[in-house]
Design a protein around this motif. Sequence first.
Motif, PDB file in Angstrom:
ATOM      1  N   ASP A 146       0.818  -1.201   0.000  1.00  0.00           N
ATOM      2  CA  ASP A 146       0.000   0.000   0.000  1.00  0.00           C
ATOM      3  C   ASP A 146       0.857   1.259   0.000  1.00  0.00           C
ATOM      4  O   ASP A 146       0.487   2.270  -0.597  1.00  0.00           O
ATOM      5  CB  ASP A 146      -0.924   0.009   1.233  1.00  0.00           C
ATOM      6  CG  ASP A 146      -2.052  -1.001   1.089  1.00  0.00           C
ATOM      7  OD1 ASP A 146      -2.150  -1.623   0.028  1.00  0.00           O
ATOM      8  OD2 ASP A 146      -2.832  -1.165   2.048  1.00  0.00           O
ATOM      9  N   ALA A 147       1.998   1.235   0.677  1.00  0.00           N
ATOM     10  CA  ALA A 147       2.863   2.414   0.702  1.00  0.00           C
ATOM     11  C   ALA A 147       3.344   2.762  -0.700  1.00  0.00           C
ATOM     12  O   ALA A 147       3.474   3.940  -1.052  1.00  0.00           O
ATOM     13  CB  ALA A 147       4.049   2.178   1.634  1.00  0.00           C
TER      14      ALA A 147
ATOM     15  N   ASP B 194       0.449   4.443  -2.503  1.00  0.00           N
ATOM     16  CA  ASP B 194       0.309   5.825  -2.046  1.00  0.00           C
ATOM     17  C   ASP B 194       1.352   6.720  -2.694  1.00  0.00           C
ATOM     18  O   ASP B 194       1.057   7.855  -3.104  1.00  0.00           O
ATOM     19  CB  ASP B 194       0.435   5.901  -0.530  1.00  0.00           C
ATOM     20  CG  ASP B 194      -0.725   5.235   0.197  1.00  0.00           C
ATOM     21  OD1 ASP B 194      -1.768   5.012  -0.448  1.00  0.00           O
ATOM     22  OD2 ASP B 194      -0.578   4.930   1.398  1.00  0.00           O
ATOM     23  N   THR B 195       2.594   6.238  -2.802  1.00  0.00           N
ATOM     24  CA  THR B 195       3.664   7.023  -3.416  1.00  0.00           C
ATOM     25  C   THR B 195       3.364   7.300  -4.886  1.00  0.00           C
ATOM     26  O   THR B 195       3.530   8.430  -5.373  1.00  0.00           O
ATOM     27  CB  THR B 195       5.006   6.281  -3.287  1.00  0.00           C
ATOM     28  OG1 THR B 195       5.303   6.083  -1.910  1.00  0.00           O
ATOM     29  CG2 THR B 195       6.135   7.061  -3.943  1.00  0.00           C
TER      30      THR B 195
ATOM     31  N   VAL C 134       0.363   7.245  -6.401  1.00  0.00           N
ATOM     32  CA  VAL C 134      -0.818   8.105  -6.540  1.00  0.00           C
ATOM     33  C   VAL C 134      -0.473   9.553  -6.210  1.00  0.00           C
ATOM     34  O   VAL C 134      -0.935  10.484  -6.894  1.00  0.00           O
ATOM     35  CB  VAL C 134      -1.975   7.591  -5.661  1.00  0.00           C
ATOM     36  CG1 VAL C 134      -3.105   8.623  -5.590  1.00  0.00           C
ATOM     37  CG2 VAL C 134      -2.508   6.272  -6.217  1.00  0.00           C
ATOM     38  N   ASN C 135       0.333   9.773  -5.192  1.00  0.00           N
ATOM     39  CA  ASN C 135       0.709  11.145  -4.847  1.00  0.00           C
ATOM     40  C   ASN C 135       1.496  11.804  -5.980  1.00  0.00           C
ATOM     41  O   ASN C 135       1.281  12.977  -6.311  1.00  0.00           O
ATOM     42  CB  ASN C 135       1.536  11.160  -3.557  1.00  0.00           C
ATOM     43  CG  ASN C 135       0.704  10.855  -2.327  1.00  0.00           C
ATOM     44  OD1 ASN C 135      -0.518  11.029  -2.334  1.00  0.00           O
ATOM     45  ND2 ASN C 135       1.348  10.392  -1.266  1.00  0.00           N
TER      46      ASN C 135
ATOM     47  N   TRP D 119     -11.106   3.494  -1.631  1.00  0.00           N
ATOM     48  CA  TRP D 119      -9.867   3.932  -2.269  1.00  0.00           C
ATOM     49  C   TRP D 119     -10.151   4.751  -3.525  1.00  0.00           C
ATOM     50  O   TRP D 119      -9.516   5.785  -3.759  1.00  0.00           O
ATOM     51  CB  TRP D 119      -9.004   2.715  -2.600  1.00  0.00           C
ATOM     52  CG  TRP D 119      -7.723   3.068  -3.292  1.00  0.00           C
ATOM     53  CD1 TRP D 119      -6.592   3.612  -2.735  1.00  0.00           C
ATOM     54  CD2 TRP D 119      -7.440   2.912  -4.681  1.00  0.00           C
ATOM     55  NE1 TRP D 119      -5.632   3.799  -3.695  1.00  0.00           N
ATOM     56  CE2 TRP D 119      -6.116   3.381  -4.897  1.00  0.00           C
ATOM     57  CE3 TRP D 119      -8.163   2.412  -5.770  1.00  0.00           C
ATOM     58  CZ2 TRP D 119      -5.520   3.363  -6.155  1.00  0.00           C
ATOM     59  CZ3 TRP D 119      -7.562   2.393  -7.019  1.00  0.00           C
ATOM     60  CH2 TRP D 119      -6.260   2.866  -7.203  1.00  0.00           C
TER      61      TRP D 119
ATOM     62  N   THR E 219     -10.767   8.308  -2.895  1.00  0.00           N
ATOM     63  CA  THR E 219      -9.597   9.143  -2.623  1.00  0.00           C
ATOM     64  C   THR E 219      -8.914   9.605  -3.905  1.00  0.00           C
ATOM     65  O   THR E 219      -8.129  10.566  -3.876  1.00  0.00           O
ATOM     66  CB  THR E 219      -8.550   8.389  -1.763  1.00  0.00           C
ATOM     67  OG1 THR E 219      -7.926   7.359  -2.543  1.00  0.00           O
ATOM     68  CG2 THR E 219      -9.200   7.787  -0.524  1.00  0.00           C
TER      69      THR E 219
END
Length: 311
Positions: A44-45, A48-49, A51-52, A83, A86
């Motif tokens: 997941d990390a 997140d990286t 997507v950011n 998700w 977001t």
Amino acid sequence: MFRLAHISDIHLGPLPGVTYRELASKRVVGYVNWQRNRRRHMHDAVIDTIVNDLKASAPDHLAVTGDLVNLALDGEIEMARHWLETLGSPHDVSVVPGNHDAYVPGAFDKSCRSWAAWMTGDDVNTPVDRHSFPYLRVRDNIALIGVSTARATAPFMANGFFREGQAQRLGRMLDATAERGLFRVIMIHHPPVRGAVSQYKRLFGIALFQKIVRRHGAELILHGHSHDPSLFFIGGRGAKIPAVGVAAAGQGLGDRHPPAQYNLIDIDGDKGNWQVRLTRRGLTGPALPPSELQVFELGADAEASRQLVRS
């Protein structure tokens, strides 16, 4: 200019609690695979990286080409809906399902109900089901066409299926959007080309799909499933159509597949004079932010396309 981002094969984790009853199916195979392999490499990390970084690129729209979940458990499908919220408004995010989103009988219908807002065509108010595909969304002068190849399959199989009914609807949709002078993007999970994946993962209906796009035309195809960044070309009416794959969005380091990436496609011009630039961005190290990996100018065929940068 219209900027389209593309991610695929998210495989959100961790898995929610699984009952023995839920494992009394093909899911037991997927559960073992998750415990032995995906759990170590899908993070997941990492998602997140990616997507950011993607959001910082300020795309006008995001295409998600399937495999949001792993075993299509009810808890996973609900987690994926949160998700998706977001990522942005359903108006700005389009999803097509993958084989993991239809992992066992009944899962496809649940995914359609839960993610309907991201898989509904413009001005369509009916429930989303397998007959809702392909769907059409128009954003500026871009036609986003979502095709489904998802269906529950036997254990150890991950095939997709593209059949005659959807093919006929896709052909009519391609003709109608061509008459409007739109840049037509087909979103599909399984690679619609031969040799992109193993036989047990391949798409049944490749010849039919290629027949439709050759006859009716398209400007771009986006797919997932292979977990590899790829670029193929399908002969179309008057031009060859690029079919672009992408590394899995949740893929960590240390696997045989490349670590997580996403695609940015910048589209400019108008009918008969489109300029298309494909930029791949992704991870290169455990402590490094995503960076630019490759840039292509996509022409009408492989010879006309130029790779501008490679790190």
